[in-house]
Write a protein that holds these residues in place. Structure first.
Motif, PDB file in Angstrom:
ATOM      1  N   ASN A 172       9.716  -3.106  -0.718  1.00 46.18           N
ATOM      2  CA  ASN A 172       8.422  -2.553  -0.344  1.00 46.18           C
ATOM      3  C   ASN A 172       7.466  -2.523  -1.520  1.00 46.18           C
ATOM      4  O   ASN A 172       6.278  -2.812  -1.388  1.00 46.18           O
ATOM      5  CB  ASN A 172       8.610  -1.150   0.233  1.00 46.18           C
ATOM      6  CG  ASN A 172       7.375  -0.610   0.909  1.00 46.18           C
ATOM      7  OD1 ASN A 172       6.497  -0.048   0.258  1.00 46.18           O
ATOM      8  ND2 ASN A 172       7.302  -0.758   2.221  1.00 46.18           N
ATOM      9  N   ILE A 173       7.993  -2.187  -2.703  1.00 45.19           N
ATOM     10  CA  ILE A 173       7.144  -2.090  -3.888  1.00 45.19           C
ATOM     11  C   ILE A 173       7.002  -3.439  -4.585  1.00 45.19           C
ATOM     12  O   ILE A 173       5.892  -3.859  -4.941  1.00 45.19           O
ATOM     13  CB  ILE A 173       7.712  -1.031  -4.851  1.00 45.19           C
ATOM     14  CG1 ILE A 173       7.616   0.365  -4.210  1.00 45.19           C
ATOM     15  CG2 ILE A 173       6.969  -1.057  -6.188  1.00 45.19           C
ATOM     16  CD1 ILE A 173       8.230   1.476  -5.027  1.00 45.19           C
ATOM     17  N   ALA A 174       8.098  -4.170  -4.762  1.00 46.71           N
ATOM     18  CA  ALA A 174       8.052  -5.419  -5.525  1.00 46.71           C
ATOM     19  C   ALA A 174       7.288  -6.519  -4.810  1.00 46.71           C
ATOM     20  O   ALA A 174       6.776  -7.438  -5.459  1.00 46.71           O
ATOM     21  CB  ALA A 174       9.473  -5.897  -5.825  1.00 46.71           C
ATOM     22  N   HIS A 175       7.182  -6.442  -3.493  1.00 43.01           N
ATOM     23  CA  HIS A 175       6.499  -7.487  -2.732  1.00 43.01           C
ATOM     24  C   HIS A 175       5.003  -7.518  -3.022  1.00 43.01           C
ATOM     25  O   HIS A 175       4.353  -8.554  -2.887  1.00 43.01           O
ATOM     26  CB  HIS A 175       6.747  -7.257  -1.238  1.00 43.01           C
ATOM     27  CG  HIS A 175       6.317  -8.382  -0.355  1.00 43.01           C
ATOM     28  ND1 HIS A 175       6.782  -9.666  -0.493  1.00 43.01           N
ATOM     29  CD2 HIS A 175       5.443  -8.421   0.687  1.00 43.01           C
ATOM     30  CE1 HIS A 175       6.236 -10.442   0.419  1.00 43.01           C
ATOM     31  NE2 HIS A 175       5.405  -9.720   1.149  1.00 43.01           N
ATOM     32  N   GLY A 176       4.434  -6.371  -3.399  1.00 50.24           N
ATOM     33  CA  GLY A 176       3.015  -6.331  -3.745  1.00 50.24           C
ATOM     34  C   GLY A 176       2.086  -6.400  -2.559  1.00 50.24           C
ATOM     35  O   GLY A 176       0.926  -6.812  -2.695  1.00 50.24           O
ATOM     36  N   ASP A 177       2.568  -5.989  -1.392  1.00 48.89           N
ATOM     37  CA  ASP A 177       1.731  -6.007  -0.191  1.00 48.89           C
ATOM     38  C   ASP A 177       0.715  -4.878  -0.253  1.00 48.89           C
ATOM     39  O   ASP A 177       1.074  -3.720  -0.485  1.00 48.89           O
ATOM     40  CB  ASP A 177       2.605  -5.861   1.056  1.00 48.89           C
ATOM     41  CG  ASP A 177       1.888  -6.283   2.326  1.00 48.89           C
ATOM     42  OD1 ASP A 177       0.645  -6.198   2.363  1.00 48.89           O
ATOM     43  OD2 ASP A 177       2.568  -6.696   3.272  1.00 48.89           O
ATOM     44  N   PHE A 211       1.030  -2.951 -12.363  1.00 49.12           N
ATOM     45  CA  PHE A 211       2.033  -3.837 -11.776  1.00 49.12           C
ATOM     46  C   PHE A 211       1.443  -4.676 -10.644  1.00 49.12           C
ATOM     47  O   PHE A 211       1.768  -5.847 -10.479  1.00 49.12           O
ATOM     48  CB  PHE A 211       3.219  -3.018 -11.262  1.00 49.12           C
ATOM     49  CG  PHE A 211       4.306  -3.837 -10.616  1.00 49.12           C
ATOM     50  CD1 PHE A 211       5.136  -4.635 -11.387  1.00 49.12           C
ATOM     51  CD2 PHE A 211       4.491  -3.820  -9.244  1.00 49.12           C
ATOM     52  CE1 PHE A 211       6.144  -5.400 -10.802  1.00 49.12           C
ATOM     53  CE2 PHE A 211       5.482  -4.580  -8.642  1.00 49.12           C
ATOM     54  CZ  PHE A 211       6.313  -5.368  -9.426  1.00 49.12           C
ATOM     55  N   PHE A 212       0.565  -4.070  -9.848  1.00 54.65           N
ATOM     56  CA  PHE A 212      -0.037  -4.780  -8.722  1.00 54.65           C
ATOM     57  C   PHE A 212      -1.282  -5.523  -9.204  1.00 54.65           C
ATOM     58  O   PHE A 212      -2.272  -4.907  -9.613  1.00 54.65           O
ATOM     59  CB  PHE A 212      -0.392  -3.801  -7.600  1.00 54.65           C
ATOM     60  CG  PHE A 212       0.777  -2.989  -7.119  1.00 54.65           C
ATOM     61  CD1 PHE A 212       1.823  -3.592  -6.452  1.00 54.65           C
ATOM     62  CD2 PHE A 212       0.835  -1.622  -7.358  1.00 54.65           C
ATOM     63  CE1 PHE A 212       2.915  -2.858  -6.014  1.00 54.65           C
ATOM     64  CE2 PHE A 212       1.918  -0.880  -6.928  1.00 54.65           C
ATOM     65  CZ  PHE A 212       2.961  -1.498  -6.256  1.00 54.65           C
ATOM     66  N   LEU A 213      -1.234  -6.843  -9.163  1.00 51.82           N
ATOM     67  CA  LEU A 213      -2.308  -7.676  -9.700  1.00 51.82           C
ATOM     68  C   LEU A 213      -3.244  -8.196  -8.619  1.00 51.82           C
ATOM     69  O   LEU A 213      -4.403  -8.522  -8.880  1.00 51.82           O
ATOM     70  CB  LEU A 213      -1.718  -8.845 -10.478  1.00 51.82           C
ATOM     71  CG  LEU A 213      -0.754  -8.481 -11.609  1.00 51.82           C
ATOM     72  CD1 LEU A 213      -0.211  -9.746 -12.266  1.00 51.82           C
ATOM     73  CD2 LEU A 213      -1.426  -7.578 -12.632  1.00 51.82           C
ATOM     74  N   GLY A 214      -2.747  -8.333  -7.409  1.00 51.57           N
ATOM     75  CA  GLY A 214      -3.524  -8.852  -6.295  1.00 51.57           C
ATOM     76  C   GLY A 214      -2.656  -8.867  -5.061  1.00 51.57           C
ATOM     77  O   GLY A 214      -1.479  -8.475  -5.108  1.00 51.57           O
ATOM     78  N   PRO A 215      -3.191  -9.294  -3.911  1.00 50.89           N
ATOM     79  CA  PRO A 215      -2.375  -9.344  -2.695  1.00 50.89           C
ATOM     80  C   PRO A 215      -1.134 -10.223  -2.884  1.00 50.89           C
ATOM     81  O   PRO A 215      -1.245 -11.410  -3.164  1.00 50.89           O
ATOM     82  CB  PRO A 215      -3.332  -9.946  -1.654  1.00 50.89           C
ATOM     83  CG  PRO A 215      -4.705  -9.707  -2.186  1.00 50.89           C
ATOM     84  CD  PRO A 215      -4.576  -9.765  -3.682  1.00 50.89           C
ATOM     85  N   LEU A 216       0.024  -9.607  -2.776  1.00 55.14           N
ATOM     86  CA  LEU A 216       1.313 -10.292  -2.930  1.00 55.14           C
ATOM     87  C   LEU A 216       1.515 -10.864  -4.326  1.00 55.14           C
ATOM     88  O   LEU A 216       2.362 -11.739  -4.533  1.00 55.14           O
ATOM     89  CB  LEU A 216       1.477 -11.403  -1.882  1.00 55.14           C
ATOM     90  CG  LEU A 216       1.253 -11.009  -0.419  1.00 55.14           C
ATOM     91  CD1 LEU A 216       1.461 -12.216   0.490  1.00 55.14           C
ATOM     92  CD2 LEU A 216       2.162  -9.861  -0.008  1.00 55.14           C
ATOM     93  N   ILE A 217       0.769 -10.373  -5.305  1.00 55.82           N
ATOM     94  CA  ILE A 217       0.901 -10.815  -6.695  1.00 55.82           C
ATOM     95  C   ILE A 217       1.194  -9.608  -7.572  1.00 55.82           C
ATOM     96  O   ILE A 217       0.442  -8.622  -7.553  1.00 55.82           O
ATOM     97  CB  ILE A 217      -0.383 -11.508  -7.193  1.00 55.82           C
ATOM     98  CG1 ILE A 217      -0.754 -12.680  -6.289  1.00 55.82           C
ATOM     99  CG2 ILE A 217      -0.215 -11.988  -8.633  1.00 55.82           C
ATOM    100  CD1 ILE A 217      -2.101 -13.282  -6.609  1.00 55.82           C
ATOM    101  N   THR A 218       2.276  -9.672  -8.335  1.00 56.08           N
ATOM    102  CA  THR A 218       2.660  -8.558  -9.202  1.00 56.08           C
ATOM    103  C   THR A 218       2.973  -9.066 -10.601  1.00 56.08           C
ATOM    104  O   THR A 218       2.990 -10.273 -10.854  1.00 56.08           O
ATOM    105  CB  THR A 218       3.900  -7.821  -8.658  1.00 56.08           C
ATOM    106  OG1 THR A 218       5.054  -8.674  -8.799  1.00 56.08           O
ATOM    107  CG2 THR A 218       3.725  -7.445  -7.190  1.00 56.08           C
ATOM    108  N   ALA A 219       3.246  -8.119 -11.488  1.00 58.54           N
ATOM    109  CA  ALA A 219       3.591  -8.452 -12.872  1.00 58.54           C
ATOM    110  C   ALA A 219       5.086  -8.700 -13.047  1.00 58.54           C
ATOM    111  O   ALA A 219       5.569  -8.786 -14.183  1.00 58.54           O
ATOM    112  CB  ALA A 219       3.140  -7.322 -13.800  1.00 58.54           C
ATOM    113  N   LEU A 220       5.835  -8.838 -11.962  1.00 57.93           N
ATOM    114  CA  LEU A 220       7.269  -9.119 -12.062  1.00 57.93           C
ATOM    115  C   LEU A 220       7.476 -10.525 -12.626  1.00 57.93           C
ATOM    116  O   LEU A 220       6.988 -11.502 -12.059  1.00 57.93           O
ATOM    117  CB  LEU A 220       7.923  -9.018 -10.679  1.00 57.93           C
ATOM    118  CG  LEU A 220       9.442  -9.173 -10.627  1.00 57.93           C
ATOM    119  CD1 LEU A 220      10.129  -8.004 -11.340  1.00 57.93           C
ATOM    120  CD2 LEU A 220       9.922  -9.274  -9.175  1.00 57.93           C
TER     121      LEU A 220
END
Length: 285
Positions: A115-120, A152-161
């Protein structure tokens, strides 16, 4: 609504996951509960060549307290998060949000890590994660690392992972014992997705002044965000109706508020204000 052809492999350990990601040459995707990834595959928004199942790795489960934080395994389902006694005692806002995710089938299979890592942008749990200053513990090519939720959340479905990395657990700050918390949302009736979801952690001292304020907002834009303008406006003040109303009007100021067929930007801005005010007021009853 049929996904493209892919291979499937079940990982035996976290280290095995990282190795499989490396071997896939960018074609591998991690699957846990599958509620975020599979819809994208059916619409062919993403077409991974290999799915790496992490659902049977024991180390990705469990909840424990470490110093002033609660550590939650990435494979804990929403139902498990909602019902866990450690979470209810120390960080109940996370339990409250998990209880409102989707429907019962999604809560039984969907995971906190996914839920969190997906970046939705319309996921529930980023809001309490932001309010609780979450850290994501990850394992990648260079070993273990920690990423703070802020940024961590950079954009829709885009994260810093980082590439070829997997979230193993998420740790959440335990707020002071005198605080109260709430998660409220206005949601799509068919899906339960938040149009706006607001997580509040609030403390009031013996003089009646707000001495601890954390506000996380999700669903309203491209990424979830901390409503720091609201926090700064409330801290050190008595929580009168006028003070709450004025601070709540700032709820959209720190986010990039979006617009779609379901809600316009101006409507979402208003919802941010309304639900922030309601969440704060609910803690003062």
């Amino acid at each position: 609504m049929i996904p493209s052809k892919f291979d499937f492999v079940r990982a035996e350990s976290v280290e095995h996951v990282v190795q499989l990601l490396q071997d896939s040459d960018g074609e591998g995707k991690i699957i846990a509960g599958g509620h975020s990834l599979l819809p994208l595959m059916k619409f062919r928004v993403t077409e991974p060549g290999k799915l790496i199942d992490i659902s049977r790795i024991p180390s990705l489960k469990g909840v424990r307290v470490e110093r002033d934080r609660v550590v939650v395994g990435a494979m804990m389902t929403h139902r498990e998060v909602a019902e866990d006694q450690i979470i209810k005692e120390h960080i109940p806002v996370l339990s409250d949000a998990a209880r409102l995710v989707g429907d019962i089938q999604i809560r039984n299979r969907g995971t906190i890590g996914g839920n969190i890592a997906h970046g939705d942008a319309i996921a529930d749990l980023p809001a309490p994660a932001l309010a609780l200053d979450a850290n994501l513990i990850i394992c990648g090519e260079d070993g273990m690392d920690v990423i703070n939720i802020d940024g961590f959340f950079l954009g829709p479905l885009i994260t810093a992972l980082p590439e070829n990395s997997v979230v193993t657990s998420i740790s959440f700050e335990i707020p002071p014992s005198h605080t109260k918390s709430a998660y409220l949302k206005y949601f799509h009736p068919a899906t339960g997705y938040p149009v706006v979801g607001v997580a509040i952690v609030l403390g009031v001292n013996s003089d009646g002044l707000a001495d601890y304020v954390r506000v996380g907002i999700t669903g309203s834009g491209d990424v979830a965000y901390r409503a720091k303008s609201v926090e700064q406006e409330l801290i050190g003040k008595p929580l009168t109706e006028d003070v709450i109303a004025h601070a709540s009007k700032l709820a959209a100021d720190d986010g990039d508020i979006g617009s779609d067929l379901f809600a316009s930007e101006s409507y979402r801005r208003n919802l941010c204000s309304v639900y922030t005010r309601r969440a704060i007021s609910s803690l003062l009853i």
